[in-house]
Write a protein that holds these residues in place. Sequence first.
Motif, PDB file in Angstrom:
ATOM      1  N   PHE A 247       4.829  31.190 -11.310  1.00 29.67           N
ATOM      2  CA  PHE A 247       3.673  31.689 -12.061  1.00 29.67           C
ATOM      3  C   PHE A 247       2.746  30.553 -12.487  1.00 29.67           C
ATOM      4  O   PHE A 247       1.523  30.620 -12.290  1.00 29.67           O
ATOM      5  N   SER A 327      -4.241  33.261 -17.031  1.00 24.27           N
ATOM      6  CA  SER A 327      -2.844  33.677 -17.220  1.00 24.27           C
ATOM      7  C   SER A 327      -2.768  35.162 -17.537  1.00 24.27           C
ATOM      8  O   SER A 327      -1.919  35.893 -16.992  1.00 24.27           O
ATOM      9  N   SER A 331      -0.982  38.148 -15.269  1.00 20.93           N
ATOM     10  CA  SER A 331       0.177  38.879 -15.783  1.00 20.93           C
ATOM     11  C   SER A 331      -0.107  40.348 -16.048  1.00 20.93           C
ATOM     12  O   SER A 331       0.771  41.201 -15.862  1.00 20.93           O
ATOM     13  N   LYS A 332      -1.335  40.673 -16.455  1.00 21.92           N
ATOM     14  CA  LYS A 332      -1.637  42.050 -16.846  1.00 21.92           C
ATOM     15  C   LYS A 332      -2.400  42.844 -15.785  1.00 21.92           C
ATOM     16  O   LYS A 332      -2.470  44.072 -15.889  1.00 21.92           O
ATOM     17  N   ASP A 335      -0.715  40.796 -11.000  1.00 21.18           N
ATOM     18  CA  ASP A 335       0.703  40.908 -10.658  1.00 21.18           C
ATOM     19  C   ASP A 335       1.184  42.363 -10.624  1.00 21.18           C
ATOM     20  O   ASP A 335       1.871  42.755  -9.666  1.00 21.18           O
TER      21      ASP A 335
END
Length: 366
Positions: A247, A327, A331-332, A335
């Motif tokens: 990540f 980031s 992530s929200k 991904d």
Amino acid sequence: MSNTIAASEYGRLLLEKRPLIDVRAPIEFNKGAFPESVNLPLMNDRERQLVGTCYKQEGQQAAITLGHQLVSGDIKQSRIDAWCEQVHQHNHSYLYCFRGGLRSQLSQQWLQHAGIDIPYIYGGYKALRSFLISTIEQAESNHHFLILSGSTGSGKTEFIHQRKETIDLEGLANHRGSSFGKQITSQPSQINFENNLGVALLKYQQVKPSSKLLLEDESFLIGRTAIPQPFFKAMQQAPVVLLEEAFNARVDRLHGEYVSNMHQQYCTLLGEVEGFNAFAAYLVDSISKIRKRLGGKQHDELQGLIQQALKQQQNQHNLDGHYAWISQLLSKYYDPMYLYQLDKKLTKVIFKGNATEVHQWLNEQI
């Protein structure tokens, strides 16, 4: 037959990067042309329109007569001079019009009167483009497609550039594929993308006939450029290799692509002040494109983080603030979307690993 290039020679002339003189009007050329071609029209847009109207109303002979009237004297000579100069600089040139008809024949004749004899392409632009479209449609039968997939920021394009058995679709489309994938230069027309893809396939077939063809996993649209349907369908049915990346490494890579590189390119092109403003607009526009998919609350949070990062960048000349929104975007949004898409093609996955492992596996397979 007069001095022409037959259909059987199409592949050769494209692979040789033969200089091409496109004598169609600018409006035709701007919709689509071929690599290595230069637009030196027999008639400009207005002249072509007048001749076309005359053809519809009074027939072919009247249109030909009008064309000779419009392109005569100094105008005619200036067109011939432009062709001659191009041939003198590129003495292996060919010429073409739309169908390899009257415009090609007349241009060739005028050049011959000027002491230069070059061939024109039989069938013209239309036939040569059909040849390239056929090349695209037959690609699946000539190669075994293999799709390189991976989460956003995993370095798929970087990986593609390190291999020889590939065609870079994003490079041909001049777009990185995601909502932040816009480049500072414009995308090619749809026709030019298809023409360039056809030429890229011809080159690949010459070097690696009947071999595997590694392609980056793409949506149907790369920016505003569409992958031709038969080619895209073949991609969707092909086996998949997954490129895995940590990540934090993906965040760093996207920071380099979306922030450092884009800011530098805008500043190089426009100067520091205007470059920063253009860069800021690029980020705001990019996140706005996915507002509906993000949802209003999440979009507003990301937009707020982008504005904070831009303020920090402007006041402190520091780009670190951009890590926060990247980031969160990964992530929200990216991904979860990637995992959803991956779930639908798990049965097609034949290998997964990091860059080193995938390289090693491919070397054993191809």
